[in-house]
Write a protein that holds these residues in place. Structure first.
Motif, PDB file in Angstrom:
ATOM      1  N   ARG A 110       0.832  -1.200   0.000  1.00 42.13           N
ATOM      2  CA  ARG A 110       0.000   0.000   0.000  1.00 42.13           C
ATOM      3  C   ARG A 110       0.868   1.253   0.000  1.00 42.13           C
ATOM      4  NH1 ARG A 110      -4.972   0.542   4.214  1.00 42.13           N
ATOM      5  NH2 ARG A 110      -6.022   2.233   3.173  1.00 42.13           N
ATOM      6  N   GLY A 111       1.952   1.211   0.796  1.00 45.54           N
ATOM      7  CA  GLY A 111       2.870   2.355   0.820  1.00 45.54           C
ATOM      8  C   GLY A 111       3.581   2.542  -0.506  1.00 45.54           C
ATOM      9  N   ALA A 112       3.919   1.413  -1.180  1.00 49.17           N
ATOM     10  CA  ALA A 112       4.586   1.517  -2.482  1.00 49.17           C
ATOM     11  C   ALA A 112       3.661   2.138  -3.514  1.00 49.17           C
ATOM     12  CB  ALA A 112       5.045   0.134  -2.940  1.00 49.17           C
ATOM     13  N   ALA A 113       2.400   1.770  -3.479  1.00 45.67           N
ATOM     14  CA  ALA A 113       1.444   2.344  -4.431  1.00 45.67           C
ATOM     15  C   ALA A 113       1.291   3.839  -4.209  1.00 45.67           C
ATOM     16  CB  ALA A 113       0.108   1.633  -4.295  1.00 45.67           C
ATOM     17  N   ALA A 114       1.153   4.223  -2.949  1.00 48.61           N
ATOM     18  CA  ALA A 114       1.022   5.651  -2.648  1.00 48.61           C
ATOM     19  C   ALA A 114       2.306   6.382  -2.986  1.00 48.61           C
ATOM     20  CB  ALA A 114       0.667   5.844  -1.181  1.00 48.61           C
ATOM     21  N   GLY A 115       3.461   5.760  -2.672  1.00 47.35           N
ATOM     22  CA  GLY A 115       4.745   6.394  -2.984  1.00 47.35           C
ATOM     23  C   GLY A 115       4.961   6.540  -4.475  1.00 47.35           C
ATOM     24  N   ALA A 116       4.531   5.542  -5.264  1.00 50.22           N
ATOM     25  CA  ALA A 116       4.677   5.641  -6.718  1.00 50.22           C
ATOM     26  C   ALA A 116       3.827   6.772  -7.269  1.00 50.22           C
ATOM     27  CB  ALA A 116       4.290   4.310  -7.369  1.00 50.22           C
ATOM     28  N   ALA A 117       2.628   6.932  -6.715  1.00 46.01           N
ATOM     29  CA  ALA A 117       1.758   8.021  -7.182  1.00 46.01           C
ATOM     30  C   ALA A 117       2.382   9.381  -6.876  1.00 46.01           C
ATOM     31  CB  ALA A 117       0.387   7.891  -6.534  1.00 46.01           C
ATOM     32  N   PHE A 118       2.863   9.548  -5.643  1.00 44.30           N
ATOM     33  CA  PHE A 118       3.484  10.829  -5.293  1.00 44.30           C
ATOM     34  C   PHE A 118       4.815  11.007  -6.011  1.00 44.30           C
ATOM     35  CE2 PHE A 118       0.686  10.469  -1.498  1.00 44.30           C
ATOM     36  CZ  PHE A 118      -0.011  11.642  -1.687  1.00 44.30           C
ATOM     37  N   GLY A 119       5.544   9.891  -6.220  1.00 45.51           N
ATOM     38  CA  GLY A 119       6.807   9.988  -6.953  1.00 45.51           C
ATOM     39  C   GLY A 119       6.603  10.361  -8.403  1.00 45.51           C
ATOM     40  N   ALA A 120       5.518   9.873  -9.003  1.00 38.56           N
ATOM     41  CA  ALA A 120       5.226  10.229 -10.390  1.00 38.56           C
ATOM     42  C   ALA A 120       4.944  11.719 -10.514  1.00 38.56           C
ATOM     43  CB  ALA A 120       4.042   9.423 -10.896  1.00 38.56           C
ATOM     44  N   ILE A 121       4.304  12.261  -9.504  1.00 40.30           N
ATOM     45  CA  ILE A 121       4.044  13.706  -9.514  1.00 40.30           C
ATOM     46  C   ILE A 121       5.368  14.457  -9.406  1.00 40.30           C
ATOM     47  CG2 ILE A 121       2.999  15.607  -8.212  1.00 40.30           C
ATOM     48  CD1 ILE A 121       0.773  13.626  -7.423  1.00 40.30           C
ATOM     49  N   GLY A 122       6.266  13.921  -8.566  1.00 36.96           N
ATOM     50  CA  GLY A 122       7.559  14.581  -8.372  1.00 36.96           C
ATOM     51  C   GLY A 122       8.556  14.301  -9.478  1.00 36.96           C
ATOM     52  N   GLY A 123       8.318  13.279 -10.305  1.00 37.70           N
ATOM     53  CA  GLY A 123       9.217  13.011 -11.412  1.00 37.70           C
ATOM     54  C   GLY A 123      10.004  11.724 -11.285  1.00 37.70           C
ATOM     55  N   ASN A 124       9.924  10.991 -10.166  1.00 41.48           N
ATOM     56  CA  ASN A 124      10.677   9.750 -10.019  1.00 41.48           C
ATOM     57  C   ASN A 124       9.783   8.741  -9.293  1.00 41.48           C
ATOM     58  OD1 ASN A 124      12.532   7.731  -9.720  1.00 41.48           O
ATOM     59  ND2 ASN A 124      14.174   9.061  -8.951  1.00 41.48           N
ATOM     60  N   ALA A 125       9.036   7.962 -10.077  1.00 39.28           N
ATOM     61  CA  ALA A 125       8.070   7.032  -9.495  1.00 39.28           C
ATOM     62  C   ALA A 125       8.753   5.870  -8.779  1.00 39.28           C
ATOM     63  CB  ALA A 125       7.142   6.494 -10.580  1.00 39.28           C
ATOM     64  N   GLY A 126       9.890   5.404  -9.296  1.00 33.71           N
ATOM     65  CA  GLY A 126      10.603   4.281  -8.677  1.00 33.71           C
ATOM     66  C   GLY A 126      11.118   4.617  -7.294  1.00 33.71           C
ATOM     67  N   LYS A 127      11.710   5.788  -7.168  1.00 34.45           N
ATOM     68  CA  LYS A 127      12.219   6.219  -5.860  1.00 34.45           C
ATOM     69  C   LYS A 127      11.057   6.437  -4.889  1.00 34.45           C
ATOM     70  CE  LYS A 127      15.360   9.557  -3.800  1.00 34.45           C
ATOM     71  NZ  LYS A 127      16.184  10.744  -4.037  1.00 34.45           N
ATOM     72  N   GLY A 128       9.969   6.992  -5.372  1.00 34.35           N
ATOM     73  CA  GLY A 128       8.796   7.198  -4.523  1.00 34.35           C
ATOM     74  C   GLY A 128       8.202   5.887  -4.052  1.00 34.35           C
ATOM     75  N   ALA A 129       8.182   4.874  -4.967  1.00 30.54           N
ATOM     76  CA  ALA A 129       7.657   3.562  -4.584  1.00 30.54           C
ATOM     77  C   ALA A 129       8.542   2.905  -3.532  1.00 30.54           C
ATOM     78  CB  ALA A 129       7.528   2.671  -5.805  1.00 30.54           C
ATOM     79  N   ALA A 130       9.868   3.048  -3.662  1.00 34.85           N
ATOM     80  CA  ALA A 130      10.786   2.452  -2.691  1.00 34.85           C
ATOM     81  C   ALA A 130      10.631   3.101  -1.319  1.00 34.85           C
ATOM     82  CB  ALA A 130      12.228   2.584  -3.188  1.00 34.85           C
TER      83      ALA A 130
END
Length: 113
Positions: free
Chosen positions: A69-89
């Motif tokens: 669940r955290g990875a999904a939310a992190g990927a969404a916020f990371g995509a907004i910031g420009g790096n979805a992989g780092k946000g998912a991690a």
């Protein structure tokens, strides 16, 4: 006017009742009050049941579920910031730690075992 020859006599007369009262107080306090019978119609409460397992309190939200669940939310916020992989991690790490902390808090509070 007559003068008292022993000034300690007045102090002794004043201190004697105080010392007797202080020594008698612990002797009176050592006996518990009498036990009274319960009122009519009173019944002892039924025994309580043990707490449920933690999977029943929060089903499907273990460490892996919280990390996903955290990875999904992190990927969404990371995509907004420009790096979805780092946000998912970062989201997976934070989600896993938060899920473990939540489960530990539930166990220590006695809500589950």
């Amino acid at each position: 006017m007559a003068r008292v020859g022993h000034p300690g006599l007045l102090l002794g007369i004043l201190a004697a009742p105080m010392s007797i009262g202080l020594s008698a107080a612990p002797a009176c306090a050592q006996y518990p009050p009498p036990a009274y019978p319960p009122p009519p119609g009173y019944h002892a409460p039924p025994p309580s049941y043990p707490p449920p397992p933690c999977t029943a309190v929060s089903p499907g939200r273990g460490a892996v579920g919280s990390a996903a669940r955290g990875a999904a939310a992190g990927a969404a916020f990371g995509a907004i910031g420009g790096n979805a992989g780092k946000g998912a991690a970062i989201g997976a790490t934070v989600g896993g730690v938060a899920g473990a902390a939540r489960r530990g808090a539930q166990r220590s509070a006695g809500q589950c075992y």
